[in-house]
Write an enzyme that holds these catalytic residues in place. Structure first.
Site, PDB file in Angstrom:
ATOM      1  CG  HIS A   1      -3.533  -0.888  -2.701  1.00 40.46           C
ATOM      2  ND1 HIS A   1      -2.436  -1.693  -2.941  1.00 40.46           N
ATOM      3  CD2 HIS A   1      -3.811  -0.999  -1.377  1.00 40.46           C
ATOM      4  CE1 HIS A   1      -2.066  -2.260  -1.805  1.00 40.46           C
ATOM      5  NE2 HIS A   1      -2.876  -1.862  -0.854  1.00 40.46           N
TER       6      HIS A   1
ATOM      7  CG  ASP B   1      -1.449  -5.993  -2.131  1.00 39.16           C
ATOM      8  OD1 ASP B   1      -2.610  -5.851  -1.724  1.00 39.16           O
ATOM      9  OD2 ASP B   1      -0.454  -5.574  -1.519  1.00 39.16           O
TER      10      ASP B   1
ATOM     11  CB  CYS C   1      -1.007  -0.019   1.147  1.00 40.95           C
ATOM     12  SG  CYS C   1      -0.537  -0.931   2.603  1.00 40.95           S
TER      13      CYS C   1
ATOM     14  CE  LYS D   1      -8.746  -7.831   8.740  1.00 40.73           C
ATOM     15  NZ  LYS D   1      -7.500  -8.589   8.587  1.00 40.73           N
TER      16      LYS D   1
ATOM     17  CG  HIS E   1      -5.789  -1.530   1.673  1.00 44.00           C
ATOM     18  ND1 HIS E   1      -4.424  -1.371   1.761  1.00 44.00           N
ATOM     19  CD2 HIS E   1      -6.339  -0.429   2.273  1.00 44.00           C
ATOM     20  CE1 HIS E   1      -4.152  -0.233   2.384  1.00 44.00           C
ATOM     21  NE2 HIS E   1      -5.303   0.355   2.695  1.00 44.00           N
TER      22      HIS E   1
ATOM     23  NE  ARG F   1       2.197  -9.205   5.555  1.00 38.96           N
ATOM     24  CZ  ARG F   1       0.893  -9.141   5.352  1.00 38.96           C
ATOM     25  NH1 ARG F   1       0.081  -9.940   6.037  1.00 38.96           N
ATOM     26  NH2 ARG F   1       0.381  -8.288   4.469  1.00 38.96           N
TER      27      ARG F   1
ATOM     28  CD  GLN G   1      -2.127  -9.826   0.134  1.00 34.16           C
ATOM     29  OE1 GLN G   1      -2.195 -10.496   1.154  1.00 34.16           O
ATOM     30  NE2 GLN G   1      -2.126  -8.504   0.156  1.00 34.16           N
TER      31      GLN G   1
END
Length: 542
Positions: free
Chosen positions: A184, A182, A133, A266, A330, A162, A180
């Site tokens: 946005h 991912d 992000c 979320k 997200h 992570r 991921q």
């Protein structure tokens, strides 16, 4: 209690069947491995990489319809960026940190001379990104934006890191490096509901296509502490997510209080593994905080504000500046691709759909006669869409010659020369290829079939002398088809019925069309129809 035969031995029930474990499946099918040199980071082998890339290709094919553009961003960033985003204060313990010099020092520069000219070297701390992000905020900020440009949707598959506790690491479901899907979305406040609803429909479409049924939606709300933003902003964001969930009457959802991200509430999609442990896959997160922290803005006419219900104060301020802050959403559809693959393997007991399988077809010969073996090789090339060209052959292997003894009549030399003189042609990006392996060993057919089950091939194509026409043309031959580890048998057999109507027993609607329910072992098809069948299986994501 006496046994059935009257003896005094106690009755012992049979042990319960073992639950599918993706770690054991990964070892058995040569999908991935782990090593102590990099704990929590899987090493994907060719078979596992094939499946992994198929999932990515599937998602990429959907992005244009949903307006996403793919981007690539760096892996490490200076500490200042993470402080600006709030991750350093709220997420630092879960991040990998890297220390680097702020100025490179060439080997040929004397240290004392360097320090006298440039001063003593200092170290800077970086963080490896656990999420994309902040990077996508930088991309949005990189050029001037108008309200007409929004929504802007970025997507990225680059690896994330992570620092999970070593005791929590587990196969592919809990790792330290993962990918991921991912995404946005930067949008105007008036576009939030539409974008959330589109994201929910995207998730439902993907899970239906992948035949994932055992999942449910959860709404995660404001944590009790360590969150950014005001309670009023959180309440507004949660209300919008609830409205989007309630707008679809087919969605059943529950609330998970206090489990929201530190920057916003979320919607999560939750699946369970074979042991019943719950895992998050998809997610939709509404974020009013990061755009403010990064000073994101777009040009918007002030007259738009009153129509959106903004206060008179905001109206006067925007009238002077002409700027407005976007809302950030997200979004991930599968979430961690590694975790999703693990859950998919366990749900199907190691089987995967034909379209993403690294072991799609096993061609089994009934006999080990040379002409049957040769026919099997031609069949593999035909089904795999490999052009039929004259093979590069050479005679019996000769004793290896030394360099001084090599001449142009050497078979090895002729083969190298033939390769050097050949002209390969580039393949089209969208050209389909199917993976087929041949088992033409002298083992019995029963042994070969057992191996296809053990190795989770989707389909077995069995060929013998009866399948080969007199003229030997592979296109006019037949194949005895048997479905081995192919999921969704009912829909698979429906495609067989379309390819060759009436070739099977009449469909019984109350019992379905699967070959197990029909008690059928397989079907004989012309080779051209077999090719049409596997093409339809791929097109229908079966």
């Amino acid at each position: 209690m006496a046994s059935v035969d009257g003896s005094s031995r106690l009755y012992e029930p049979p042990p319960p069947p073992k639950r599918p474990d993706h770690r054991a499946i990964g070892r058995q099918q040569f999908l991935f491995d782990t090593h102590e040199c990099s704990p929590g980071v899987p090493f994907f082998k060719p078979n596992g990489t094939h499946m992994f890339q198929k999932l990515i290709s599937f998602l990429r094919a959907q992005y244009p319809d949903f307006g996403f553009q793919e981007v690539l961003t760096p892996t490490i960033y200076k500490q200042e960026l993470w402080e600006q985003s709030g991750h350093w204060q709220n997420y630092k313990a879960d991040m990998f940190r890297v220390v680097g010099e702020n100025m490179p020092e060439p080997d040929f520069v004397d240290r004392r001379l360097r320090e006298s000219l440039l001063g003593p070297k200092t170290l800077e701390e970086y963080g490896m990104k656990p999420m994309n992000c902040p990077a996508h905020c930088i991309l949005f900020q990189s050029q001037r934006r108008s309200y007409r440009d929004l929504p802007i949707r970025y997507a990225e598959f680059s690896p994330l890191h992570r620092n999970e506790l070593s005791g929590a690491l587990s196969g592919l479901t809990r790792v330290r490096r993962f990918h991921q899907d991912d995404g946005h979305i930067f949008c105007r406040p008036s576009q939030v509901m539409e974008e959330i609803s589109r994201s929910i429909q995207f998730i439902k479409m993907v899970y239906e296509t992948l035949h994932i049924k055992a999942y449910h939606f959860e709404l995660s709300t404001r944590p009790s502490r360590d969150y950014i933003g005001s309670e009023e902003e959180w309440d507004r964001a949660e209300a919008q997510l609830i409205e989007a969930l309630d707008a679809d009457p087919n969605i059943k959802w529950t609330q998970n209080k206090g489990d929201g991200a530190f920057y916003g509430p979320k919607i999560d999609v939750v699946m369970a593994d074979s042991s019943g442990k719950r895992h998050q896959t998809a997610t939709i997160q509404l974020d009013f905080q990061l755009p403010k922290r990064f000073g994101l803005e777009y040009d918007a006419p002030a007259t738009q504000l009153k129509a959106k219900g903004h206060s008179d104060h905001e109206f006067e301020m925007r009238k002077a500046t002409g700027k407005e802050t976007p809302v950030m959403i997200h979004r991930a559809v599968l979430g961690s691709l590694e975790r999703f693959l693990a859950l998919m393997l366990e749900e199907n007991n190691g089987g995967v759909p034909f379209w993403m399988s690294p072991r799609q077809i096993a061609i089994l010969t009934v006999t080990d006669r040379d002409h049957v073996k040769s026919h099997a090789k031609q069949l593999k090339d035909y089904l795999s869409d490999i052009p039929q060209t004259a093979p590069l052959t050479h005679g019996p292997r000769q004793p290896k010659r030394t360099k001084t003894n090599t001449n142009i009549n050497d078979p090895d030399h002729s083969l190298v020369q033939a390769i050097a003189e050949s002209t390969p042609e580039p393949k089209q990006l969208n050209q389909r290829r199917y993976t087929a392996d041949i088992d033409d060993s002298d083992d019995s057919l029963a042994q070969k079939i057992a191996r296809t089950h053990e190795n989770k091939y989707n389909i077995a194509f069995i060929v013998g002398e009866k399948n080969i026409p007199q003229n030997g043309d592979v296109k006019q031959s037949t194949i005895d088809v048997s479905f081995v580890a192919q999921p969704n048998l009912e829909k698979t057999w429906d495609i067989v019925e379309i390819i060759q109507p009436g070739s099977q027993a009449p469909r019984q609607k109350d019992k379905g069309a699967g070959n197990v329910k029909r008690r059928l072992n397989g079907v004989r098809l012309e080779t051209s129809k077999c090719k049409a069948m596997i093409r339809r299986l791929t097109e229908n994501y079966l």
